[in-house]
Design a protein around this motif. Structure first.
Motif, PDB file in Angstrom:
ATOM      1  N   ALA A  33      65.021  82.566  38.951  1.00 52.20           N
ATOM      2  CA  ALA A  33      66.326  83.223  38.849  1.00 52.20           C
ATOM      3  C   ALA A  33      67.333  82.555  39.777  1.00 52.20           C
ATOM      4  N   LYS A  34      68.495  82.234  39.239  1.00 48.82           N
ATOM      5  CA  LYS A  34      69.567  81.647  40.041  1.00 48.82           C
ATOM      6  C   LYS A  34      70.672  82.651  40.314  1.00 48.82           C
ATOM      7  N   ALA A  35      70.734  83.700  39.517  1.00 51.61           N
ATOM      8  CA  ALA A  35      71.715  84.776  39.704  1.00 51.61           C
ATOM      9  C   ALA A  35      71.086  85.892  40.532  1.00 51.61           C
ATOM     10  N   PRO A  36      71.890  86.829  41.038  1.00 54.54           N
ATOM     11  CA  PRO A  36      71.316  87.960  41.771  1.00 54.54           C
ATOM     12  C   PRO A  36      70.248  88.672  40.941  1.00 54.54           C
ATOM     13  N   MET A  37      69.136  89.022  41.587  1.00 55.95           N
ATOM     14  CA  MET A  37      68.028  89.668  40.892  1.00 55.95           C
ATOM     15  C   MET A  37      67.944  91.140  41.289  1.00 55.95           C
ATOM     16  N   PHE A  38      67.727  91.977  40.296  1.00 60.22           N
ATOM     17  CA  PHE A  38      67.568  93.413  40.496  1.00 60.22           C
ATOM     18  C   PHE A  38      66.172  93.806  40.025  1.00 60.22           C
ATOM     19  N   LEU A  39      65.789  95.056  40.259  1.00 61.63           N
ATOM     20  CA  LEU A  39      64.481  95.545  39.824  1.00 61.63           C
ATOM     21  C   LEU A  39      64.615  96.908  39.170  1.00 61.63           C
ATOM     22  N   TRP A  40      63.752  97.136  38.206  1.00 61.53           N
ATOM     23  CA  TRP A  40      63.542  98.463  37.624  1.00 61.53           C
ATOM     24  C   TRP A  40      62.161  98.898  38.090  1.00 61.53           C
ATOM     25  N   ASN A  41      62.078  99.900  38.953  1.00 61.54           N
ATOM     26  CA  ASN A  41      60.805 100.347  39.521  1.00 61.54           C
ATOM     27  C   ASN A  41      60.345 101.628  38.846  1.00 61.54           C
ATOM     28  N   TYR A  42      59.121 101.596  38.286  1.00 60.72           N
ATOM     29  CA  TYR A  42      58.558 102.781  37.636  1.00 60.72           C
ATOM     30  C   TYR A  42      57.912 103.706  38.665  1.00 60.72           C
ATOM     31  N   TYR A  43      58.385 104.942  38.697  1.00 59.42           N
ATOM     32  CA  TYR A  43      57.730 106.002  39.470  1.00 59.42           C
ATOM     33  C   TYR A  43      57.498 107.215  38.561  1.00 59.42           C
ATOM     34  N   HIS A  44      57.236 106.938  37.288  1.00 60.92           N
ATOM     35  CA  HIS A  44      57.174 108.017  36.305  1.00 60.92           C
ATOM     36  C   HIS A  44      55.756 108.470  35.957  1.00 60.92           C
ATOM     37  N   HIS A  45      54.731 107.738  36.400  1.00 60.18           N
ATOM     38  CA  HIS A  45      53.358 108.161  36.115  1.00 60.18           C
ATOM     39  C   HIS A  45      52.710 108.642  37.408  1.00 60.18           C
ATOM     40  N   VAL A  88      68.539  88.896  36.033  1.00 55.51           N
ATOM     41  CA  VAL A  88      67.337  89.517  35.467  1.00 55.51           C
ATOM     42  C   VAL A  88      66.854  90.659  36.359  1.00 55.51           C
ATOM     43  N   ALA A  89      66.363  91.723  35.712  1.00 51.13           N
ATOM     44  CA  ALA A  89      65.755  92.847  36.430  1.00 51.13           C
ATOM     45  C   ALA A  89      64.330  93.047  35.920  1.00 51.13           C
ATOM     46  N   PRO A  90      63.316  92.480  36.588  1.00 51.10           N
ATOM     47  CA  PRO A  90      61.939  92.741  36.194  1.00 51.10           C
ATOM     48  C   PRO A  90      61.593  94.227  36.322  1.00 51.10           C
ATOM     49  N   CYS A  91      60.809  94.723  35.376  1.00 53.09           N
ATOM     50  CA  CYS A  91      60.368  96.119  35.385  1.00 53.09           C
ATOM     51  C   CYS A  91      58.960  96.163  35.967  1.00 53.09           C
ATOM     52  N   LEU A  92      58.810  96.813  37.113  1.00 51.14           N
ATOM     53  CA  LEU A  92      57.554  96.772  37.873  1.00 51.14           C
ATOM     54  C   LEU A  92      56.925  98.159  37.975  1.00 51.14           C
ATOM     55  N   HIS A  93      55.605  98.199  37.825  1.00 54.38           N
ATOM     56  CA  HIS A  93      54.862  99.460  37.819  1.00 54.38           C
ATOM     57  C   HIS A  93      54.449  99.852  39.238  1.00 54.38           C
ATOM     58  N   THR A  94      55.422 100.089  40.079  1.00 54.66           N
ATOM     59  CA  THR A  94      55.146 100.366  41.491  1.00 54.66           C
ATOM     60  C   THR A  94      54.303 101.619  41.694  1.00 54.66           C
ATOM     61  N   CYS A  95      54.293 102.523  40.731  1.00 55.02           N
ATOM     62  CA  CYS A  95      53.555 103.779  40.915  1.00 55.02           C
ATOM     63  C   CYS A  95      52.043 103.597  40.851  1.00 55.02           C
ATOM     64  N   VAL A  96      51.549 102.404  40.500  1.00 49.67           N
ATOM     65  CA  VAL A  96      50.093 102.200  40.451  1.00 49.67           C
ATOM     66  C   VAL A  96      49.630 101.119  41.425  1.00 49.67           C
ATOM     67  N   TYR A  97      50.501 100.613  42.263  1.00 50.41           N
ATOM     68  CA  TYR A  97      50.142  99.467  43.096  1.00 50.41           C
ATOM     69  C   TYR A  97      48.983  99.747  44.050  1.00 50.41           C
ATOM     70  N   ALA A  98      48.846 100.975  44.489  1.00 52.39           N
ATOM     71  CA  ALA A  98      47.783 101.285  45.446  1.00 52.39           C
ATOM     72  C   ALA A  98      46.411 101.326  44.786  1.00 52.39           C
ATOM     73  N   ILE A  99      46.366 101.528  43.462  1.00 55.69           N
ATOM     74  CA  ILE A  99      45.087 101.860  42.822  1.00 55.69           C
ATOM     75  C   ILE A  99      44.712 100.961  41.647  1.00 55.69           C
ATOM     76  N   HIS A 100      45.616 100.108  41.188  1.00 52.90           N
ATOM     77  CA  HIS A 100      45.302  99.301  40.009  1.00 52.90           C
ATOM     78  C   HIS A 100      45.617  97.838  40.293  1.00 52.90           C
ATOM     79  N   GLU A 101      44.606  97.112  40.726  1.00 51.01           N
ATOM     80  CA  GLU A 101      44.795  95.732  41.166  1.00 51.01           C
ATOM     81  C   GLU A 101      45.278  94.834  40.034  1.00 51.01           C
ATOM     82  N   GLU A 102      44.731  95.018  38.808  1.00 51.86           N
ATOM     83  CA  GLU A 102      45.109  94.138  37.708  1.00 51.86           C
ATOM     84  C   GLU A 102      46.585  94.288  37.358  1.00 51.86           C
ATOM     85  N   MET A 103      47.065  95.530  37.277  1.00 46.43           N
ATOM     86  CA  MET A 103      48.475  95.744  36.952  1.00 46.43           C
ATOM     87  C   MET A 103      49.376  95.236  38.071  1.00 46.43           C
ATOM     88  N   ARG A 104      48.965  95.473  39.320  1.00 49.19           N
ATOM     89  CA  ARG A 104      49.763  94.993  40.447  1.00 49.19           C
ATOM     90  C   ARG A 104      49.845  93.468  40.438  1.00 49.19           C
TER      91      ARG A 104
END
Length: 644
Positions: free
Chosen positions: A455-467, A425-441
């Motif tokens: 997760a029992k298999a290797p885990m990957f991430l999709w990190n958003y830096y688009h906003h 599984v690759a969770p999609c995380l909104h990393t571009c707002v972590y400093a300013i949006h507590e609820e989304m983080r």
């Protein structure tokens, strides 16, 4: 989570903590210190003349060929001395740099195949430096490997770019024709060893692909000394193949050829392990592969979604995966599958099948909403299908994985059942707002932590830096730069500490934050402030102080939650357009930032310093000035508007 994986993460956390303490006292760049050594110094060039020979195998791998050229070029650039490159079949006397597996390295007990994937060695021996790692071998079988990667090409073959090396590095008179680069996702440990050597011992930095964005020392004699280094990058899949498509990076780099970008990816050690995961069931593949009427979604999703409870669809997709893993057939264009990972992800809409079986599973997730973009209302439905395919594939291929995203309304783990052990599984995380949006983080951290546990298999991430850049480009307005390099570093260290296998970056930062990401992916113990300070000192020279203050001030503004009050701060997002020039780029702040940029322009001395300041002026400051001006112009005629 398995006990083994838990113990791995605990041990890695301890190791990382120790490294962070150790590196605080290390060299300015933040690499681990070479430490004291009684090994003799090795001279590559003396008084502008070559002092050693580069030796490669007569049948060198693509990685070894590139590594030898890169070492030759960088020594030439630093010292004006041209080291000769000789095959291991030639008699060579005197000091040698052994690049890649060869008869010379094997005589010393070192073979490429003895290294783990991505592992490499920098070794110092009497009159010898060894740069070696595991490399992709140029065989018919390897060239026939199927695969549809995430980026930089439709097939794995596409990722083995061809360039005219000497033309690409600005010396066309030396051209001997094109060479094939090692594939972005192919083993190239010898390149990793050579690039680490060039950075660590030759003091070179690649901040971008253009010559303007690189830093070389200038000295006629180049001598190195150190202890052996055997390591591999901390993050195994480093999927951020920046191309300068977005305004900041594009203009900060200056004019650049595509071939230079290809080299830049290798120099930063981007790529790595084969993994791919993106939407696979979309109109193009549905129309090409799944024409059976009983597979089609009932309702308005017909043509873009399928009936994911249909057992025959499960069988057909599972057979596609088996055929791919067995090398019997490639997946269609538009699908994603490479290496040990076969992706299945629905189309990017919520028009799911309305048949009785699908409706029942969809209804079971009605209470899994979060009020955020990332929720679990579709998780039970979609992961039931993923599990069904994974169970079938595991019967014949227990060492392979079904890759999928944890995205949008199927971001949370399902309730009532576990995902299969071969679902990656690759969770999609909104990393571009972590400093300013507590609820989304916090919502992201909830689903991230739950997946870490389940997760029992290797885990990957999709990190958003688009906003905010993506909506700004779409709607044609200019955003305030979202520089968040320290918050980014905090996230990346956490992900690596937690055992995440790889990360895909969605979007492009400015050139400096992108560089920091790449360095932390390789070694999360590096000191971010040391990297930043070194960058400004070496890149802007006499203009370093105001340029560093300019950059850090933008970060301070962009990462302050107080600058995003309601109504600009919403429960599930930010009103980026209307906050940009009312609460971020205010008149007072713009005046202060403008003064810093003017000071930098006045202090820059050399032509190179002036050119670099000018590129940043055009890329960032001009963008900001125009954005502020457009905002002020939009208020003209509105007597009630307050211009901040």
């Amino acid at each position: 989570m398995s006990k083994g994986l838990t113990m791995h993460r605990i041990l890695w956390s301890c190791v990382l903590t120790c490294l962070l303490h150790f590196c605080s006292a290390c060299a300015e760049f933040g690499h681990e210190s070479a430490g004291p050594t009684d090994k003799p110094a090795f001279t590559l060039a003396r008084d502008g003349q070559p002092a050693c020979t580069i030796v490669v195998s007569e049948h060198a791998t693509p990685a070894a060929r590139l590594a030898a050229l890169e070492l030759q070029y960088h020594v030439l650039k630093i010292t004006s001395a041209e080291l000769s490159i000789r095959p291991d079949t030639d008699p060579v006397t005197g000091p040698r740099v052994l690049v890649g597996d060869s008869s010379a390295t094997r005589a010393m007990g070192l073979k490429s195949t003895d290294f783990a994937p991505q592992e490499y060695l920098i070794a110092f021996r009497p009159e010898t430096v060894i740069l070696i790692g595991r490399d992709w071998e140029d065989t018919d079988a390897n060239r026939r490997e199927f695969g549809r990667p995430m980026s930089c090409g439709n097939t794995l073959a596409d990722t083995r770019h061809r360039i005219d090396y000497w033309k690409t590095v600005g010396l066309p008179e030396r051209s001997t024709g094109e060479i094939e680069l090692p594939g972005v996702y192919a083993d190239q440990g010898t390149c990793y060893a050579t690039y680490d050597f060039i950075e660590r011992f030759c003091n070179v930095r690649w901040y971008g692909p253009s010559e303007t964005s690189m830093v070389f020392p200038s000295q006629k004699t180049l001598t190195v000394q150190g202890v052996d280094i055997r390591r591999s990058p901390a993050l195994k899949c480093r999927n951020a193949l920046w191309s300068g498509n977005w305004p900041f990076m594009q203009k900060q780099w200056g004019p650049v050829m595509r071939q230079e970008v290809y080299l830049f990816w290798r120099r930063l050690r981007l790529g790595g392990e084969k993994w791919a995961c993106n939407h696979t069931f979309h109109p193009k593949t549905i129309q090409a592969m799944f024409t059976n009427p009983e597979y089609q979604a009932q309702g308005k999703g017909r043509g873009t979604q399928l009936c994911y409870t249909n057992p025959r669809l499960v069988e057909e997709v599972a057979q596609m995966a088996r055929d791919f893993f067995d090398g019997r057939r490639d997946v269609p264009e538009g699908w994603k599958a490479v290496g040990n990972y076969f992706a299945i992800v629905p189309d990017d809409n919520s028009n799911f099948c309305t048949c009785e079986q699908c409706r029942a599973l969809l209804d079971s997730g009605k209470d899994m909403g979060t009020g955020q973009f990332s929720s679990g209302t579709v998780s039970n439905y979609f992961f039931s299908f993923v599990n069904a395919v994974a169970r079938e594939v595991r019967k014949t291929h227990p060492d392979k994985y079904i890759a999928t995203l944890a995205y949008w309304n199927y971001a949370l783990p399902p309730h009532g059942f576990e995902v299969e052990p071969n679902v990656s599984v690759a969770p999609c995380l909104h990393t571009c707002v972590y400093a300013i949006h507590e609820e989304m983080r916090e919502n992201d951290m909830r689903l991230y932590r739950e997946w870490l546990q389940k997760a029992k298999a290797p885990m990957f991430l999709w990190n958003y830096y688009h906003h905010p850049m993506e909506p700004a480009l779409i709607d044609k307005w200019k955003c305030f730069p979202n520089v968040m390099v320290h918050e980014t570093a905090k996230s990346m260290r956490m992900f690596i500490r937690d055992g995440v296998r790889g990360i895909f970056v969605c979007g492009e930062q400015d050139m400096l934050e992108a560089y920091v990401i790449a360095k932390l992916w390789d070694d999360p113990a590096q000191d971010v402030d040391a990297i930043l300070h070194e960058f400004f000192r070496r890149y802007f020279g006499a203009a370093a102080k105001p340029m560093e203050e300019f950059y850090r001030r933008i970060e301070q503004i962009a990462c302050d939650p107080e600058n995003y009050p309601p109504p600009f701060h919403r429960k599930n997002g930010i009103d980026w357009k209307n906050v940009a020039w009312t609460h971020l780029g205010t008149a007072e702040r713009m005046e202060q930032l403008g003064e810093l940029m003017s000071e930098a322009q006045a202090l820059a001395q050399s032509d190179l310093e002036k050119r670099r300041v000018g590129l940043w002026y055009d890329a960032i400051w001009k963008w900001m000035e125009e954005g502020r001006a457009e905002y002020v112009a939009s208020l003209r005629g509105n007597s009630q508007a307050e211009i901040r």
